[in-house]
Design an enzyme around this catalytic site. Sequence first.
Site, mmCIF file in Angstrom:
data_model
loop_
_atom_site.group_PDB
_atom_site.id
_atom_site.type_symbol
_atom_site.label_atom_id
_atom_site.label_comp_id
_atom_site.label_asym_id
_atom_site.label_seq_id
_atom_site.Cartn_x
_atom_site.Cartn_y
_atom_site.Cartn_z
ATOM 1 C CE LYS A 175 -4.233 -1.873 2.039
ATOM 2 N NZ LYS A 175 -3.921 -3.285 2.086
ATOM 3 C CD GLU A 197 -5.400 5.337 4.963
ATOM 4 O OE1 GLU A 197 -4.486 5.490 4.120
ATOM 5 O OE2 GLU A 197 -6.466 4.748 4.715
ATOM 6 C CG HIS A 201 -12.366 -3.696 8.104
ATOM 7 N ND1 HIS A 201 -12.763 -2.374 8.030
ATOM 8 C CD2 HIS A 201 -11.945 -3.890 9.385
ATOM 9 C CE1 HIS A 201 -12.587 -1.798 9.208
ATOM 10 N NE2 HIS A 201 -12.095 -2.691 10.040
ATOM 11 N NE ARG A 209 -7.105 -10.248 -5.356
ATOM 12 C CZ ARG A 209 -8.282 -9.837 -4.935
ATOM 13 N NH1 ARG A 209 -9.342 -9.984 -5.694
ATOM 14 N NH2 ARG A 209 -8.431 -9.268 -3.753
#
Length: 480
Positions: free
Chosen positions: A115, A199, A234, A291
């Site tokens: 990330k 973040e 999530h 993908r």
Amino acid sequence: MNKLLVANRGEIAIRVMKTAKKMGIKSVAVFSEVDRNAPHVKFADQAICIGEAPSSQSYLRGDKIIEVAKKLQVDAIHPGYGFLSENAAFAELCETNHIIFVGPKSKAIKIMGSKLAAKEAVKAYNIPMVPGIGEAITDVNKAINIAKKIGFPILIKASAGGGGKGMRVVEKESELESQMQRAISEATSAFGDGSVFIEKYVTSPRHIEIQIMADNHGHILHFFERECSIQRRHQKVIEEAPSSVLTPSLREKMGEAAIKVAKSCDYVGAGTVEFLLDNQHNFYFLEMNTRLQVEHPVTELISGVDLVELQIKVARNEPLQIQQEDLKIRGHALELRVYAEDPLNDFLPSVGHLETYKIPTGKGIRVDNGFEEGMDIPIYYDPMLAKLITYGETREEAIQLMIKAIDNYQVKGVETTLAFGKFVCKHEAFKSGNFDTQFVKKHFSKELLQNAFNDEAQLAALIAVKQYLEDQKVLRLPNS
């Protein structure tokens, strides 16, 4: 490309093989000992066992899969999703053994697999990103200072993560140290990499993703968006296309941003760029999945394309024949992931024996399925049984068809997410389109689901009594 090995199992293996068969390409299945009699094994032209039940001894053994591919003179390998699909080392292994990897080049997988590296790559393209830091962090005091600057609540995320692992929401400073240690520990255990970053936590966002496809000739297309906001832990459970909140101009902006993300890493093949959308309709780059996605069928239905076929054509070095302006949204599609999980017990896996397993059929209903009646659900893998997809001219039609399809989906022996799917489809927040990633937290509880069960049972009993009384009247009528 004459022979394609599918390095996966279950519904996605069958899904890929169906397109291969349509294209005149022979398919090879690999399987673990526990999957010996699985449907994907029977569906393939050839099948070979690659190891014991645990995925670390079978589906994750890239060396064994390459060995089988060479032995059977396979031209290409399709990884599906999960397992080795985002493994740069496996893509490299295919490249060095002159086997086509139906997916992006290993360089793109490496960049987008981290990330932090992904954020660095897209920085030059002026794509909006959630405020935070662009480096891995382990120092708690440094983390506290950063959190104070960007403001609580914050989100701690694993750099190498996915599926909600290594992710923690921190509401206040006193919780930061313990949550950070948990995130690092979980990330290390799940990905072998404990790197985490911080973040700003976007409260109540919507999760919107854009499907892209790029060829080796510089063409990149986007196939509109998917709404993936109905999640637990999530992880997505219900997806739909298109989103009920995107305007044509916002759709165009997000599509252009997704294409820029693909350009940032010289992307080739099918990929998905994920964004968070806040309540002011500002969007922020989240990550790129290198993908085919679980939820690709909803895009196929609204765009009229076979994404697996395009993947294979791109892998054969063919240029994309479609132009962006040729693509139009037609109708609405909804997907429910049918997991062997118990919604009344915090969605914990419900493994067992499928005593009854009958899937719904009919116009506008598609089931990408990986199981059969009489099978046991292995404890070793993701507990998804199938994907139930409905398509209608309108969102309302797709929702009503989904409710009907759920009612006609018969499963006994394990608990599933079917009841949860029906609960969502009947909920006013979902029907109105006024929902976000906090749907489960805001609107769902096992008590509410149990009440829905009880109401349905009571209604069924009343209908049965009414029918019985009607039948009795008929029986009492004298013979004429």
